[in-house]
Write a protein that holds these residues in place. Structure first.
Motif, mmCIF file in Angstrom:
data_model
loop_
_atom_site.group_PDB
_atom_site.id
_atom_site.type_symbol
_atom_site.label_atom_id
_atom_site.label_comp_id
_atom_site.label_asym_id
_atom_site.label_seq_id
_atom_site.Cartn_x
_atom_site.Cartn_y
_atom_site.Cartn_z
ATOM 1 N N TYR A 221 2.615 14.513 11.303
ATOM 2 C CA TYR A 221 1.559 13.737 10.533
ATOM 3 C C TYR A 221 1.963 12.547 9.909
ATOM 4 O O TYR A 221 3.092 12.666 8.829
ATOM 5 N N GLY A 222 1.666 11.545 10.364
ATOM 6 C CA GLY A 222 2.124 10.184 9.881
ATOM 7 C C GLY A 222 1.311 9.842 8.484
ATOM 8 O O GLY A 222 0.154 9.901 8.552
ATOM 9 N N ARG A 223 2.081 9.417 7.448
ATOM 10 C CA ARG A 223 1.401 9.606 6.382
ATOM 11 C C ARG A 223 1.561 7.947 5.462
ATOM 12 O O ARG A 223 0.750 7.452 5.417
ATOM 13 N N ASN A 224 2.677 7.498 5.319
ATOM 14 C CA ASN A 224 2.996 6.011 4.496
ATOM 15 C C ASN A 224 3.739 5.096 5.368
ATOM 16 O O ASN A 224 4.694 5.547 5.864
ATOM 17 N N TRP A 225 3.227 3.949 5.304
ATOM 18 C CA TRP A 225 3.938 2.878 5.905
ATOM 19 C C TRP A 225 4.350 1.781 4.778
ATOM 20 O O TRP A 225 3.533 1.494 4.017
ATOM 21 N N GLY A 226 5.576 1.099 5.131
ATOM 22 C CA GLY A 226 5.679 -0.111 4.394
ATOM 23 C C GLY A 226 6.830 -1.018 4.881
ATOM 24 O O GLY A 226 7.417 -0.643 5.716
ATOM 25 N N CYS A 227 6.641 -2.201 4.485
ATOM 26 C CA CYS A 227 7.817 -3.247 5.215
ATOM 27 C C CYS A 227 7.825 -4.309 4.240
ATOM 28 O O CYS A 227 7.193 -4.643 3.194
ATOM 29 N N TYR B 162 6.995 0.859 0.618
ATOM 30 C CA TYR B 162 5.897 1.586 0.125
ATOM 31 C C TYR B 162 5.290 0.888 -1.061
ATOM 32 O O TYR B 162 3.773 0.538 -0.733
ATOM 33 N N THR B 163 5.680 0.446 -2.054
ATOM 34 C CA THR B 163 5.148 -0.162 -3.225
ATOM 35 C C THR B 163 4.559 -1.517 -2.723
ATOM 36 O O THR B 163 3.613 -2.320 -3.121
ATOM 37 N N ASP B 164 5.668 -2.573 -1.961
ATOM 38 C CA ASP B 164 5.264 -3.800 -1.652
ATOM 39 C C ASP B 164 4.012 -3.776 -0.826
ATOM 40 O O ASP B 164 3.058 -4.324 -1.012
ATOM 41 N N THR B 165 3.708 -2.866 0.167
ATOM 42 C CA THR B 165 2.739 -2.872 0.957
ATOM 43 C C THR B 165 1.578 -2.179 0.373
ATOM 44 O O THR B 165 0.342 -2.925 0.311
ATOM 45 N N GLY B 166 1.542 -1.106 -0.453
ATOM 46 C CA GLY B 166 0.708 -0.653 -1.118
ATOM 47 C C GLY B 166 0.067 -1.672 -2.189
ATOM 48 O O GLY B 166 -1.242 -1.463 -2.318
ATOM 49 N N SER B 167 0.792 -2.504 -3.085
ATOM 50 C CA SER B 167 0.207 -3.101 -3.752
ATOM 51 C C SER B 167 -0.578 -4.522 -3.124
ATOM 52 O O SER B 167 -1.695 -4.714 -3.818
ATOM 53 N N ARG B 168 -0.252 -4.864 -2.120
ATOM 54 C CA ARG B 168 -0.968 -5.711 -1.429
ATOM 55 C C ARG B 168 -2.204 -5.145 -0.832
ATOM 56 O O ARG B 168 -3.376 -5.819 -0.630
ATOM 57 N N LYS B 169 -2.413 -3.986 -0.317
ATOM 58 C CA LYS B 169 -3.656 -3.395 0.261
ATOM 59 C C LYS B 169 -4.224 -2.812 -0.646
ATOM 60 O O LYS B 169 -5.707 -3.154 -0.539
ATOM 61 N N TRP B 170 -4.215 -2.056 -1.840
ATOM 62 C CA TRP B 170 -5.224 -1.580 -2.456
ATOM 63 C C TRP B 170 -4.676 -1.452 -4.042
ATOM 64 O O TRP B 170 -5.377 -0.924 -4.899
ATOM 65 N N GLY B 171 -3.849 -2.538 -4.413
ATOM 66 C CA GLY B 171 -3.517 -2.794 -5.795
ATOM 67 C C GLY B 171 -2.471 -1.977 -6.648
ATOM 68 O O GLY B 171 -1.634 -2.450 -7.406
ATOM 69 N N ARG B 172 -2.579 -0.811 -6.369
ATOM 70 C CA ARG B 172 -1.563 0.388 -7.194
ATOM 71 C C ARG B 172 -1.272 1.308 -6.092
ATOM 72 O O ARG B 172 -2.233 2.217 -5.870
ATOM 73 N N PRO B 173 0.062 1.623 -5.762
ATOM 74 C CA PRO B 173 0.212 2.619 -4.957
ATOM 75 C C PRO B 173 -0.005 3.993 -5.704
ATOM 76 O O PRO B 173 0.291 4.244 -6.869
#
Length: 409
Positions: A306-312, A252-263
């Motif tokens: 309900y799908g909410r968060n994805w990361g890889c 979650y943090t790896d993908t979130g950081s790349r998508k919008w900067g701060r999860p």
């Protein structure tokens, strides 16, 4: 902007309205009675929306994901008659427009260029969650119109008290959208893509409803997603462990950081979620050579997944589609759920059997001139959303040569 947000009672006919600065000030049983009452859920198929539960919202608060520091100051509106709670609304004083998924940054820029102050604003929503659900929660046996009128009056009084520019009620059911419109709110629409169980017993039944080319494409995607020896695991309830959450948080943090900067969500939130409502949590994990490499967080309602968060942490062709869309359908079919709501945006979902669905929000702006400008914009935007939905609806991958009953025969 510093505001004094002390709880204050204001009369609304014989009702009293107060702003509650922490969900802990309202008992879980009282809140959840409002969130699950027939009056709240009327005209919908969902009997338990996990996102408006006391457990979910309080986990956001107690983990610190929502707070004054993060720009989500809780100011929940509670309407009472004497000692009885008759209605509540999850409400936050916002100092920005992040984590909402109904985009009004253009409104903020225009208003501030004209010399106004758009922030703070009041946001009636579930933070970081683009999922439709009740926003006006009404106690069992209460008159919905009276309770909603009391909540709206309380929101407007709170807007005045906090010097907020506006009130925004987002991802609300269409019935409450119409009710808010009758009370003077501006109405806005948008679009998501949901999968509907049209009487399918298995994933193959679903594929049988698709045009041949689309059916073959999905089968190919599913094969290629797992081609590198990737295994999929569904984890829920008592099987969830802190090790699972450690792995998912890395994704979650790896993908979130790349998508919008701060999860938006911190590690403690996931532990609290698991502690308080594990039976409503589904973690879909992908592993390669025994090592978790990707995952998707879902919450389970009585009618929908309900799908909410994805990361890889590894990139594999089609793995996102497999974990977030196809595995979600598999789980929904196994549980007898009516639909899968796979989050905001994503026209790529259309080719995978997810249909366009209209989303609703309502907005109450204090400045009359600014309100007129927004109203004009929304009129044109609603027409555009309607036209887009009609066009996209014609592009679904479903067969047009026969009806579902004919296919079953």
């Amino acid at each position: 902007m510093e505001t004094s947000c002390q709880p204050a009672r204001k009369p609304v006919a014989e009702l009293q309205v107060r702003a509650v600065q922490a969900l802990s000030a309202i008992g879980a049983a009282e809140w959840d009675a409002c969130a699950t009452s027939p009056e709240t859920l009327a005209a919908g198929d969902e009997t338990f929306n996990p996102f408006v539960s006391h457990a979910f919202l309080s986990a956001l608060e107690e983990s610190g994901c929502v707070s004054r520091r993060t720009g989500w100051l809780p100011l929940h509106v509670a309407v009472e008659r004497g000692e009885r709670l008759i209605g509540v609304a999850p409400c936050y004083l916002k100092s920005h427009s992040q984590g909402e998924y109904v985009f009004d940054q253009g409104w903020a820029d225009a208003y501030e260029r004209a010399g106004g102050a758009y922030y703070p604003k009041l946001q009636v929503s579930v933070p970081f969650t683009p999922v439709t659900g009740p926003r006006f929660l009404i106690a069992p046996g209460e008159d919905p119109d009276d309770a909603v009128a009391g909540i709206v009056a309380g929101l407007r009084a709170l807007r005045d008290e906090t010097q907020a520019s506006s009130i925004h009620v987002t991802f609300m059911p269409e019935r409450d959208w119409a009710r808010a419109g009758a009370l003077g709110f501006l109405q806005r629409t948008d679009q998501q893509f949901h999968w509907e169980n049209d009487g399918y017993a298995t994933f193959e039944d679903f594929l049988g409803a698709l045009a041949s080319r689309k059916r073959k494409a999905i089968r190919r995607e599913r094969r290629e997603a797992l081609a590198d020896g990737i295994a999929i695991e569904h984890v829920t309830g008592a099987d969830l462990t802190e090790a699972h959450w450690d792995a998912f948080y890395r994704f979650y943090t790896d993908t979130g950081s790349r998508k919008w900067g701060r999860p938006y969500l911190n590690r403690r939130f996931f532990s609290l979620l698991s502690e308080r409502m594990a039976d409503r949590v589904l973690l879909i994990l992908a592993s390669r050579a025994g090592r978790p490499i990707a995952g998707a967080l879902n919450l389970i309602g009585d009618a929908a997944l309900y799908g909410r968060n994805w990361g890889c942490i590894e990139d594999h062709p089609f793995l996102h589609f497999e974990v977030c869309y196809y595995q979600a359908i598999d789980f929904a079919l196994a549980r007898g759920l009516k639909r899968v709501e796979a989050g905001a945006q994503g026209e790529h979902k259309l080719a995978r059997g997810y249909r366009p669905v209209t989303m609703h929000s309502a907005h109450d702006i204090a400045d009359p001139a600014f309100r007129r400008a927004v109203a004009d914009y929304l009129k044109r935007e609603r027409a555009h959303v309607e036209e887009a939905a009609e066009m996209l609806g014609s592009l679904t991958p479903f067969r047009r040569d026969c009806s579902r009953s004919e296919r079953e025969a």
